[in-house]
Design an enzyme around this catalytic site. Structure first.
Site, PDB file in Angstrom:
ATOM      1  N   ASN A   1      -4.498   8.880   4.588  1.00  0.00           N
ATOM      2  CA  ASN A   1      -4.430   7.989   5.546  1.00  0.00           C
ATOM      3  C   ASN A   1      -2.737   8.067   6.120  1.00  0.00           C
ATOM      4  O   ASN A   1      -1.906   7.712   5.483  1.00  0.00           O
ATOM      5  CB  ASN A   1      -4.891   6.630   5.472  1.00  0.00           C
ATOM      6  CG  ASN A   1      -4.805   5.717   6.764  1.00  0.00           C
ATOM      7  OD1 ASN A   1      -5.841   6.081   7.650  1.00  0.00           O
ATOM      8  ND2 ASN A   1      -4.102   4.895   7.022  1.00  0.00           N
ATOM      9  N   GLU A   2      -2.545   8.463   7.390  1.00  0.00           N
ATOM     10  CA  GLU A   2      -1.290   8.245   8.056  1.00  0.00           C
ATOM     11  C   GLU A   2      -0.316   8.817   7.160  1.00  0.00           C
ATOM     12  O   GLU A   2       0.625   7.908   6.544  1.00  0.00           O
ATOM     13  CB  GLU A   2      -1.221   6.926   8.603  1.00  0.00           C
ATOM     14  CG  GLU A   2      -2.009   6.644   9.686  1.00  0.00           C
ATOM     15  CD  GLU A   2      -1.539   5.431  10.282  1.00  0.00           C
ATOM     16  OE1 GLU A   2      -0.956   4.394   9.553  1.00  0.00           O
ATOM     17  OE2 GLU A   2      -1.705   4.905  11.595  1.00  0.00           O
TER      18      GLU A   2
ATOM     19  N   GLU B   1      -3.698  -7.965   6.723  1.00  0.00           N
ATOM     20  CA  GLU B   1      -4.287  -7.544   8.076  1.00  0.00           C
ATOM     21  C   GLU B   1      -5.445  -8.766   8.692  1.00  0.00           C
ATOM     22  O   GLU B   1      -5.883  -8.368   9.732  1.00  0.00           O
ATOM     23  CB  GLU B   1      -4.426  -6.198   8.196  1.00  0.00           C
ATOM     24  CG  GLU B   1      -3.405  -5.361   7.895  1.00  0.00           C
ATOM     25  CD  GLU B   1      -3.704  -4.026   8.130  1.00  0.00           C
ATOM     26  OE1 GLU B   1      -4.742  -3.297   7.758  1.00  0.00           O
ATOM     27  OE2 GLU B   1      -2.830  -3.050   8.607  1.00  0.00           O
TER      28      GLU B   1
ATOM     29  N   PHE C   1      -4.535 -11.170  10.591  1.00  0.00           N
ATOM     30  CA  PHE C   1      -4.470 -11.541  11.894  1.00  0.00           C
ATOM     31  C   PHE C   1      -4.330 -10.408  12.809  1.00  0.00           C
ATOM     32  O   PHE C   1      -3.551 -10.317  14.083  1.00  0.00           O
ATOM     33  CB  PHE C   1      -3.049 -12.416  12.184  1.00  0.00           C
ATOM     34  CG  PHE C   1      -3.516 -13.626  11.527  1.00  0.00           C
ATOM     35  CD1 PHE C   1      -4.400 -14.554  12.026  1.00  0.00           C
ATOM     36  CD2 PHE C   1      -2.816 -14.199  10.516  1.00  0.00           C
ATOM     37  CE1 PHE C   1      -4.713 -15.784  11.706  1.00  0.00           C
ATOM     38  CE2 PHE C   1      -2.764 -15.163   9.923  1.00  0.00           C
ATOM     39  CZ  PHE C   1      -4.004 -16.022  10.603  1.00  0.00           C
TER      40      PHE C   1
ATOM     41  N   TRP D   1       1.893  -6.344  13.171  1.00  0.00           N
ATOM     42  CA  TRP D   1       3.210  -5.931  12.466  1.00  0.00           C
ATOM     43  C   TRP D   1       4.347  -5.867  13.318  1.00  0.00           C
ATOM     44  O   TRP D   1       5.362  -5.327  12.721  1.00  0.00           O
ATOM     45  CB  TRP D   1       3.073  -4.485  11.637  1.00  0.00           C
ATOM     46  CG  TRP D   1       2.231  -3.651  12.544  1.00  0.00           C
ATOM     47  CD1 TRP D   1       0.902  -3.352  12.391  1.00  0.00           C
ATOM     48  CD2 TRP D   1       2.619  -2.915  13.898  1.00  0.00           C
ATOM     49  NE1 TRP D   1       0.422  -2.579  13.350  1.00  0.00           N
ATOM     50  CE2 TRP D   1       1.383  -2.208  14.359  1.00  0.00           C
ATOM     51  CE3 TRP D   1       3.840  -2.791  14.551  1.00  0.00           C
ATOM     52  CZ2 TRP D   1       1.486  -1.484  15.531  1.00  0.00           C
ATOM     53  CZ3 TRP D   1       3.626  -2.236  15.718  1.00  0.00           C
ATOM     54  CH2 TRP D   1       2.421  -1.366  16.148  1.00  0.00           C
TER      55      TRP D   1
ATOM     56  N   ARG E   1       0.999  -1.108  -0.013  1.00  0.00           N
ATOM     57  CA  ARG E   1      -0.100  -0.110  -0.090  1.00  0.00           C
ATOM     58  C   ARG E   1       0.794   1.281  -0.050  1.00  0.00           C
ATOM     59  O   ARG E   1       2.134   1.218   0.257  1.00  0.00           O
ATOM     60  CB  ARG E   1      -0.976   0.017   1.304  1.00  0.00           C
ATOM     61  CG  ARG E   1      -0.219   0.250   2.562  1.00  0.00           C
ATOM     62  CD  ARG E   1      -1.208   0.149   3.560  1.00  0.00           C
ATOM     63  NE  ARG E   1      -0.587   0.078   5.130  1.00  0.00           N
ATOM     64  CZ  ARG E   1      -1.199   0.244   6.056  1.00  0.00           C
ATOM     65  NH1 ARG E   1      -2.530  -0.142   6.199  1.00  0.00           N
ATOM     66  NH2 ARG E   1      -0.410   0.225   6.951  1.00  0.00           N
TER      67      ARG E   1
ATOM     68  N   GLU F   1      -7.577   5.596  15.342  1.00  0.00           N
ATOM     69  CA  GLU F   1      -7.278   4.243  15.215  1.00  0.00           C
ATOM     70  C   GLU F   1      -6.584   3.735  16.687  1.00  0.00           C
ATOM     71  O   GLU F   1      -5.630   4.262  17.076  1.00  0.00           O
ATOM     72  CB  GLU F   1      -6.602   3.609  14.198  1.00  0.00           C
ATOM     73  CG  GLU F   1      -7.049   3.655  12.884  1.00  0.00           C
ATOM     74  CD  GLU F   1      -6.180   3.532  11.742  1.00  0.00           C
ATOM     75  OE1 GLU F   1      -5.059   2.663  12.173  1.00  0.00           O
ATOM     76  OE2 GLU F   1      -5.879   3.936  10.650  1.00  0.00           O
TER      77      GLU F   1
HETATM   78  C1  GAL Z   1      -2.552   1.973  10.835  1.00  0.00           C
HETATM   79  C2  GAL Z   1      -3.341   1.949   9.438  1.00  0.00           C
HETATM   80  C3  GAL Z   1      -4.361   0.864   9.386  1.00  0.00           C
HETATM   81  C4  GAL Z   1      -4.058  -0.302   9.541  1.00  0.00           C
HETATM   82  C5  GAL Z   1      -3.280  -0.350  11.118  1.00  0.00           C
HETATM   83  C6  GAL Z   1      -2.866  -1.596  11.672  1.00  0.00           C
HETATM   84  O1  GAL Z   1      -1.147   2.377  10.444  1.00  0.00           O
HETATM   85  O2  GAL Z   1      -3.902   3.425   9.295  1.00  0.00           O
HETATM   86  O3  GAL Z   1      -5.117   0.880   8.185  1.00  0.00           O
HETATM   87  O4  GAL Z   1      -3.050  -0.946   8.993  1.00  0.00           O
HETATM   88  O5  GAL Z   1      -2.327   0.643  11.008  1.00  0.00           O
HETATM   89  O6  GAL Z   1      -2.389  -1.444  12.858  1.00  0.00           O
END
Ligand code: GAL
Length: 662
Positions: A149-150, A356, A358, A316, A111, A308
């Site tokens: 986003n971010e 994602e 998991f 991750w 992404r 979030e």
């Molecule tokens: C953020 C992101 C989300 C998702 C999340 C997972 O960085 O905006 O889309 O990937 O992390 O922790």
């Protein structure tokens, strides 16, 4: 301005219905009602579902979801969907792809594979934003716009030729002449003098260390370039949708260091951010609290949106442990304690496939019949009961200065110690004050310091003359100012201030450092009278300061490690090393006592206490992170349990209370 839900702490998260068949959406809205979801963020990664081929749009599914949300009273934070381009775009225009420091193209397949400077990418993104804003600006479910986003996550810095050209224009605006550039970058060193802008490159992989001011400017350039992109998208939205608030989700967790959010924050209609608990940190929950105080600082003290966080594991880290019972409530309420009025999660329903799958979500793979979903429903109910404190503010008498530019500079090439982390001293002081119930604002050095009784200046390696004067003025006016090691060394061009460190604070502190003695990883230096220092030491001589601690061994034995100098109505305290927790804890206690700063409540270490207040009253957050029940002297009504409490209140182990004080 259109209203964001404010009869409760807004509760919800990223909703990605395009990942699921239509019939699941009906179950989604039923479960959202059970969980008390009041908002969702839609469309963050939906570009390829909205424009599957160039110029062919499929908005039908999103129309349906927007309508569904509206029918069920759920507010929508609608993304512009410009965070990740669809495959056709990068296939047709590979020049939009970012390039790393070693010249490797970062290909699509995950992404955010786009170059921050690419005019082509920007044109396509603005065209989609225009479509989105034109189509949905008057949809009744729309309550906020969520741009991209971010920003910077994954694609900054980019070192491609487009960035090189854009960087040159940025430098011309900053310096006007190559002479000024040469002076700022100190190019007399290593034969780096430029006579033509066209010769300047990004700080690509070189034979050895890149010029540090060049690297620092490249960080500034990256942040400015993306901010410019954000403003362009915002401008497009505004044309269609002047009365809906616009935000983009920051990443204020301290592991993310790519943007100068002090520049970005004033352009947000409301500051929003994401936070994930990083398991590998030594004090992950203290970092969470710090992040909240930093975000509130960016918001100028106003309530902010936690866009979030996670109900349980992320996906991750090398190993991703699930959260323990109680963690989610404690984590969420810590954000609220520190000023969040919205609790958002990534994501609503845990994915079945993709990268994602998991990563935890509000609805786990196990479905509604699960402890996790029952916990989510309880949390949603608590968020509902907290509605009365929406809009209230967190009061703090202590400021900790935080500067993203100083952070970049400390992380730059060829410093005295590559092991020195900008955040260490700030986090340590913040954590030890948090342990003592003292709340801090984390603010930029240019913030108004006049209302603080204590000002902490941790590792502020580069600092402007104005900011240094403001710190001194705060001490004159009565503040207790604590300046830690490796502060005030350089000016904003990263030119060392001569005559002895810490140049910008030497007079204020009454201390002159002749040489730096960074400590090796794991090395300790003993302090006279007990305790030890790690990370750093400096060969300091007092000019006119009282010595509080001296080194007991090592090359600096007998030299001061901590000092205090009365200044005007206040005092300036100096700390040349990172003491152990007991020693540093005792020192910060002395500093806040001298400043007359009281804790939010008397509570044992491990029990976090923070107060929010407004004209309508005050609310004491008691976050018991320990494994034993704790009893505090406080009376009122606990919004978490829904019970009246007092004259004393017991908060069970690993749970929380939010008490409307009597
Ligand atoms: C953020 C992101 C989300 C998702 C999340 C997972 O960085 O905006 O889309 O990937 O992390 O922790």
């Amino acid at each position: 301005m259109r209203q964001w839900p404010d009869d409760r702490i807004a509760f919800g998260g990223d909703y990605n219905p395009e990942q699921w068949p239509r019939e699941v959406w009906d179950e989604d809205v039923r479960l959202m009602a059970d969980a008390g979801v009041s908002f969702v963020t839609l469309g963050v990664f939906s570009w390829s579902w909205l424009e599957p081929t160039k110029g062919e749009y499929e908005f039908g599914w999103l129309d349906e979801v927007m309508d569904l949300m509206h029918r069920h009273g759920i507010a929508v934070d609608l993304a512009t969907a410009t965070a990740t381009p669809p495959p056709w775009l990068s296939a047709a225009y590979p020049e939009i792809l970012p390039v790393d420091r070693e010249g490797r193209t970062l290909w699509p397949g995950s992404r955010q594979a786009w170059c921050p400077s690419s005019p082509l990418y920007r044109d396509f993104a603005l065209a989609l934003t225009d479509r989105m804003a034109a189509r949905y600006h008057d949809h009744p479910a729309l309550a906020m716009w969520h741009i991209s986003n971010e920003y910077a996550c994954h694609n900054l810095p980019c070192y491609c030729d487009t960035c090189a050209a854009t960087f040159r224009r940025w430098l011309e605006r900053r310096y006007t002449t190559t002479d000024a550039l040469n002076h700022a970058w100190g190019t007399a060193f290593w034969s780096q003098r430029y006579s033509d802008w066209d010769d300047v490159l990004p700080p690509r992989l070189s034979t050895t260390f890149n010029n540090p001011t060049h690297v620092l400017d490249y960080s500034r350039f990256g942040s400015d370039t993306l901010l410019d992109f954000f403003l362009a998208e915002k401008e497009v939205i505004r044309r269609h949708s002047p009365d809906v608030r616009v935000t983009t989700n920051f990443m204020t967790m301290s592991t993310f260091r790519l943007l100068d959010y002090h520049d970005w924050a004033p352009h947000q209609d409301v500051v929003s951010t994401d936070h994930y608990v990083v398991d590998a940190l030594e004090h992950p929950r203290a970092e969470l609290s710090f992040h909240g105080d930093l975000t509130r600082g960016l918001a100028g003290g106003a309530p902010w949106i936690l866009m979030e966080h996670s109900t349980s594991a992320v996906n991750w880290q090398p190993v991703n442990p699930a959260k323990l019972p109680g963690d989610t409530l404690l984590d969420s309420l810590t954000h609220v304690a520190r000023g969040a009025d919205t609790l958002g999660f990534f994501q609503w329903r845990q994915s079945r496939s993709g990268s994602e799958k998991f990563h935890s979500a509000l609805v786990p793979h196990a479905g509604e019949d699960s402890d996790r979903f029952r916990e989510v429903c309880e949390l949603g109910a608590v968020a509902g009961r907290l509605g009365e404190l929406v809009g209230s503010r967190v009061e703090a008498d202590v400021a900790i200065l935080w500067d993203f530019e100083a952070q970049w500079a400390v992380a730059g090439p060829c410093m005295p110690s590559a092991a020195l982390d900008y955040a260490t001293a700030a986090h340590a002081v913040h954590r030890l004050l948090r342990d003592r119930g003292v709340t801090c604002d984390v603010v930029h050095p240019d913030a108004d310091l006049s209302r603080y009784r204590v000002v902490v200046v941790p590792t502020l390696y580069i600092v402007s003359d104005d900011a240094a004067s403001a710190v001194a003025a705060a001490a004159e006016a009565g503040a207790q100012v604590l300046v830690t090691y490796f502060s005030g060394i350089s000016d904003p061009d990263d030119h060392v201030r001569l005559g002895g460190y810490p140049g910008a604070f030497r007079e204020l502190l009454g201390v002159r450092v002749e040489e730096l003695f960074p400590l090796r990883v794991g090395e300790q230096v003993a302090l006279e009278g007990g305790g030890s220092g790690t990370v750093w030491s400096e060969d300091a001589r007092t000019l006119d300061a009282e010595v509080l601690h001296t080194y007991a061994d090592g090359p600096l034995a007998g030299r001061p490690a901590a000092t205090r100098r009365p200044v005007g109505e206040g005092a300036a305290w100096y700390l040349g090393t990172l003491p152990d927790d007991d020693t540093l804890g005792a020192l910060v206690e002395q500093v806040v006592a001298a400043g007359g700063v009281a804790p939010a409540a008397e509570a044992p270490a491990g029990v976090e206490v923070v107060r929010r207040s407004s004209a309508d009253g005050s609310w004491l957050f008691v976050l018991n992170h320990t494994d034993t029940d704790t009893t505090l002297t406080v009376a009122g009504h606990d919004l978490v349990s829904g019970r009246d409490v007092g004259p004393s209140t017991t908060v069970a182990a690993r749970t929380a209370a939010v008490i409307r004080e009597a």
